[in-house]
Design a protein around this motif. Structure first.
Motif, PDB file in Angstrom:
ATOM      1  N   ILE A  21       0.843  -1.197   0.000  1.00  0.00           N
ATOM      2  CA  ILE A  21       0.000   0.000   0.000  1.00  0.00           C
ATOM      3  C   ILE A  21       0.878   1.246   0.000  1.00  0.00           C
ATOM      4  O   ILE A  21       1.867   1.310   0.726  1.00  0.00           O
ATOM      5  N   TRP A  22       0.514   2.218  -0.812  1.00  0.00           N
ATOM      6  CA  TRP A  22       1.220   3.489  -0.801  1.00  0.00           C
ATOM      7  C   TRP A  22       0.254   4.607  -1.186  1.00  0.00           C
ATOM      8  O   TRP A  22      -0.848   4.351  -1.653  1.00  0.00           O
ATOM      9  N   LYS A  23       0.673   5.828  -0.948  1.00  0.00           N
ATOM     10  CA  LYS A  23      -0.181   6.963  -1.279  1.00  0.00           C
ATOM     11  C   LYS A  23       0.638   8.041  -1.972  1.00  0.00           C
ATOM     12  O   LYS A  23       1.857   8.147  -1.772  1.00  0.00           O
ATOM     13  N   ASN A  24      -0.036   8.831  -2.784  1.00  0.00           N
ATOM     14  CA  ASN A  24       0.593   9.951  -3.482  1.00  0.00           C
ATOM     15  C   ASN A  24      -0.288  11.186  -3.383  1.00  0.00           C
ATOM     16  O   ASN A  24      -1.519  11.065  -3.291  1.00  0.00           O
ATOM     17  N   GLN A  25       0.335  12.333  -3.405  1.00  0.00           N
ATOM     18  CA  GLN A  25      -0.446  13.558  -3.527  1.00  0.00           C
ATOM     19  C   GLN A  25      -1.007  13.612  -4.945  1.00  0.00           C
ATOM     20  O   GLN A  25      -0.345  13.186  -5.897  1.00  0.00           O
ATOM     21  N   PRO A  26      -2.233  14.086  -5.121  1.00  0.00           N
ATOM     22  CA  PRO A  26      -2.884  14.072  -6.441  1.00  0.00           C
ATOM     23  C   PRO A  26      -2.046  14.710  -7.549  1.00  0.00           C
ATOM     24  O   PRO A  26      -2.038  14.206  -8.683  1.00  0.00           O
ATOM     25  N   GLU A  27      -1.333  15.782  -7.226  1.00  0.00           N
ATOM     26  CA  GLU A  27      -0.549  16.471  -8.260  1.00  0.00           C
ATOM     27  C   GLU A  27       0.752  15.752  -8.603  1.00  0.00           C
ATOM     28  O   GLU A  27       1.471  16.161  -9.521  1.00  0.00           O
ATOM     29  N   ARG A  28       1.053  14.665  -7.911  1.00  0.00           N
ATOM     30  CA  ARG A  28       2.308  13.953  -8.141  1.00  0.00           C
ATOM     31  C   ARG A  28       2.116  12.510  -8.616  1.00  0.00           C
ATOM     32  O   ARG A  28       3.079  11.765  -8.745  1.00  0.00           O
ATOM     33  N   ILE A  29       0.887  12.115  -8.886  1.00  0.00           N
ATOM     34  CA  ILE A  29       0.680  10.714  -9.225  1.00  0.00           C
ATOM     35  C   ILE A  29       1.280  10.328 -10.574  1.00  0.00           C
ATOM     36  O   ILE A  29       1.580   9.162 -10.810  1.00  0.00           O
ATOM     37  N   ASP A  30       1.469  11.293 -11.464  1.00  0.00           N
ATOM     38  CA  ASP A  30       2.020  10.965 -12.775  1.00  0.00           C
ATOM     39  C   ASP A  30       3.533  10.754 -12.735  1.00  0.00           C
ATOM     40  O   ASP A  30       4.149  10.450 -13.759  1.00  0.00           O
ATOM     41  N   LYS A  31       4.156  10.893 -11.560  1.00  0.00           N
ATOM     42  CA  LYS A  31       5.598  10.682 -11.423  1.00  0.00           C
ATOM     43  C   LYS A  31       5.946   9.200 -11.382  1.00  0.00           C
ATOM     44  O   LYS A  31       7.106   8.821 -11.551  1.00  0.00           O
ATOM     45  N   GLU A  32       4.940   8.346 -11.165  1.00  0.00           N
ATOM     46  CA  GLU A  32       5.177   6.916 -11.032  1.00  0.00           C
ATOM     47  C   GLU A  32       4.553   6.176 -12.209  1.00  0.00           C
ATOM     48  O   GLU A  32       3.428   6.453 -12.607  1.00  0.00           O
ATOM     49  N   LYS A  33       5.295   5.237 -12.766  1.00  0.00           N
ATOM     50  CA  LYS A  33       4.804   4.452 -13.890  1.00  0.00           C
ATOM     51  C   LYS A  33       4.050   3.225 -13.371  1.00  0.00           C
ATOM     52  O   LYS A  33       4.618   2.393 -12.679  1.00  0.00           O
ATOM     53  N   LEU A  34       2.775   3.140 -13.717  1.00  0.00           N
ATOM     54  CA  LEU A  34       1.955   1.998 -13.342  1.00  0.00           C
ATOM     55  C   LEU A  34       1.379   1.396 -14.623  1.00  0.00           C
ATOM     56  O   LEU A  34       0.695   2.076 -15.376  1.00  0.00           O
ATOM     57  N   TYR A  35       1.657   0.120 -14.844  1.00  0.00           N
ATOM     58  CA  TYR A  35       1.266  -0.498 -16.104  1.00  0.00           C
ATOM     59  C   TYR A  35       0.062  -1.428 -15.975  1.00  0.00           C
ATOM     60  O   TYR A  35      -0.568  -1.772 -16.969  1.00  0.00           O
ATOM     61  N   ALA A  36      -0.246  -1.850 -14.771  1.00  0.00           N
ATOM     62  CA  ALA A  36      -1.406  -2.721 -14.570  1.00  0.00           C
ATOM     63  C   ALA A  36      -2.695  -1.900 -14.624  1.00  0.00           C
ATOM     64  O   ALA A  36      -2.687  -0.682 -14.435  1.00  0.00           O
ATOM     65  N   ASP A  37      -3.806  -2.581 -14.890  1.00  0.00           N
ATOM     66  CA  ASP A  37      -5.104  -1.907 -14.854  1.00  0.00           C
ATOM     67  C   ASP A  37      -5.389  -1.441 -13.430  1.00  0.00           C
ATOM     68  O   ASP A  37      -5.080  -2.128 -12.451  1.00  0.00           O
ATOM     69  N   ILE A  38      -6.000  -0.255 -13.322  1.00  0.00           N
ATOM     70  CA  ILE A  38      -6.306   0.339 -12.018  1.00  0.00           C
ATOM     71  C   ILE A  38      -7.820   0.366 -11.824  1.00  0.00           C
ATOM     72  O   ILE A  38      -8.556   0.901 -12.663  1.00  0.00           O
ATOM     73  N   TYR A  39      -8.280  -0.221 -10.740  1.00  0.00           N
ATOM     74  CA  TYR A  39      -9.694  -0.225 -10.405  1.00  0.00           C
ATOM     75  C   TYR A  39      -9.877   0.662  -9.176  1.00  0.00           C
ATOM     76  O   TYR A  39      -9.281   0.407  -8.136  1.00  0.00           O
ATOM     77  N   TYR A  40     -10.694   1.697  -9.319  1.00  0.00           N
ATOM     78  CA  TYR A  40     -10.726   2.722  -8.277  1.00  0.00           C
ATOM     79  C   TYR A  40     -12.134   3.083  -7.818  1.00  0.00           C
ATOM     80  O   TYR A  40     -13.126   2.811  -8.472  1.00  0.00           O
ATOM     81  N   ILE A  41     -12.156   3.716  -6.636  1.00  0.00           N
ATOM     82  CA  ILE A  41     -13.335   4.418  -6.134  1.00  0.00           C
ATOM     83  C   ILE A  41     -12.884   5.838  -5.814  1.00  0.00           C
ATOM     84  O   ILE A  41     -11.697   6.073  -5.583  1.00  0.00           O
ATOM     85  N   GLU A  54     -12.181  16.108  -8.690  1.00  0.00           N
ATOM     86  CA  GLU A  54     -10.974  16.729  -9.254  1.00  0.00           C
ATOM     87  C   GLU A  54      -9.785  15.773  -9.189  1.00  0.00           C
ATOM     88  O   GLU A  54      -9.005  15.669 -10.138  1.00  0.00           O
ATOM     89  N   ASN A  55      -9.645  15.083  -8.075  1.00  0.00           N
ATOM     90  CA  ASN A  55      -8.551  14.123  -7.947  1.00  0.00           C
ATOM     91  C   ASN A  55      -8.755  12.922  -8.864  1.00  0.00           C
ATOM     92  O   ASN A  55      -7.795  12.339  -9.361  1.00  0.00           O
ATOM     93  N   GLU A  56     -10.019  12.590  -9.101  1.00  0.00           N
ATOM     94  CA  GLU A  56     -10.325  11.507 -10.040  1.00  0.00           C
ATOM     95  C   GLU A  56      -9.873  11.881 -11.449  1.00  0.00           C
ATOM     96  O   GLU A  56      -9.306  11.054 -12.179  1.00  0.00           O
ATOM     97  N   LYS A  57     -10.083  13.120 -11.839  1.00  0.00           N
ATOM     98  CA  LYS A  57      -9.645  13.592 -13.160  1.00  0.00           C
ATOM     99  C   LYS A  57      -8.129  13.481 -13.297  1.00  0.00           C
ATOM    100  O   LYS A  57      -7.605  13.125 -14.361  1.00  0.00           O
ATOM    101  N   LYS A  58      -7.412  13.770 -12.224  1.00  0.00           N
ATOM    102  CA  LYS A  58      -5.951  13.687 -12.251  1.00  0.00           C
ATOM    103  C   LYS A  58      -5.483  12.255 -12.425  1.00  0.00           C
ATOM    104  O   LYS A  58      -4.506  11.981 -13.127  1.00  0.00           O
ATOM    105  N   LEU A  59      -6.189  11.310 -11.781  1.00  0.00           N
ATOM    106  CA  LEU A  59      -5.840   9.904 -11.956  1.00  0.00           C
ATOM    107  C   LEU A  59      -6.071   9.477 -13.399  1.00  0.00           C
ATOM    108  O   LEU A  59      -5.207   8.834 -14.014  1.00  0.00           O
ATOM    109  N   LEU A  60      -7.240   9.834 -13.957  1.00  0.00           N
ATOM    110  CA  LEU A  60      -7.582   9.430 -15.315  1.00  0.00           C
ATOM    111  C   LEU A  60      -6.652  10.055 -16.347  1.00  0.00           C
ATOM    112  O   LEU A  60      -6.364   9.448 -17.383  1.00  0.00           O
TER     113      LEU A  60
END
Length: 213
Positions: free
Chosen positions: A19-39, A44-50
């Motif tokens: 488990i880890w957490k990121n600030q919304p404005e910094r989530i694009d700093k990490e490369k994630l290749y698996a599918d992400i299932y979210y709630i 606004e933070n959802e838009k940043k994830l997408l």
């Protein structure tokens, strides 16, 4: 598959047992290749994830949770899914308290989170702009301003939650959950609580799909 819980302050991720957490404005700093299932509880933070991860899917529609509570947050539903009997406390930006009995949601309420409390004091007066004393005793009257603020904040939260818990088991999660859990004997801290509920919902949806085939 990566699970994701989008909150108001942080975006939390779970890859199996990591488990880890990121600030919304910094989530694009990490490369994630698996599918992400979210709630999500924050549009606004959802838009940043997408924007950062196109392979992200909102699973709110498959989280089935029977309750008479109008407007219950999706994160609260997920947290409660894994608890049959007890009190579920998610201590984040806000502190949510929900009661479960024999798998049924009895209702719940919302308190300000610790950070929100400190901001409220600061708005009253700059003299009340103090950091929380996490080591304060709730059995002794305070003799300085920082202790007085910390006492008033923690005593009100602990007393309110304690009145709800009584002889029930308490399940804590969230950023401040581990700290608050120490005030209660019958308490369990589980940082996976929301993610467990998400996984339960995914498994149920997959089983229903298989049954239809």
């Amino acid at each position: 598959m990566i699970l994701c819980d989008i909150g108001n302050t942080y975006i939390h991720f779970c890859d199996k047992y990591r488990i880890w957490k990121n600030q919304p404005e910094r989530i694009d700093k990490e490369k994630l290749y698996a599918d992400i299932y979210y709630i999500s509880v924050n549009a606004e933070n959802e838009k940043k994830l997408l924007k950062a991860y196109k392979n992200s899917y909102n699973i709110a529609k498959i989280i089935e949770f029977d309750t008479s509570y109008e407007g219950l947050g999706i994160d609260r539903k997920a947290a409660c899914l894994g608890v049959n009997d007890g009190v579920v406390i998610d201590a984040g930006s806000a502190i949510t308290v929900d009661v479960m009995h024999e798998g049924k949601h009895q209702g719940g309420y919302i308190l300000p989170g610790l950070v929100t409390y400190t901001k409220a004091y600061k708005q009253i007066s700059s003299a009340l702009d103090k950091q929380i004393n996490f080591g304060i005793s709730l059995e002794e009257m305070p003799l300085d301003t920082r202790s007085a603020i910390s006492f008033g904040m923690l005593k009100s939260i602990v007393s309110c939650i304690g009145d709800t818990i009584r002889d029930k088991k308490a399940y804590f999660t969230g950023g401040d959950g581990k700290f608050l859990a120490k005030f209660f004997k019958e308490s369990i801290y589980n940082e996976m609580l929301v993610f467990n509920g998400m996984q339960i919902s995914i498994d149920r949806a997959l089983n229903k799909h298989k049954e239809k085939e």
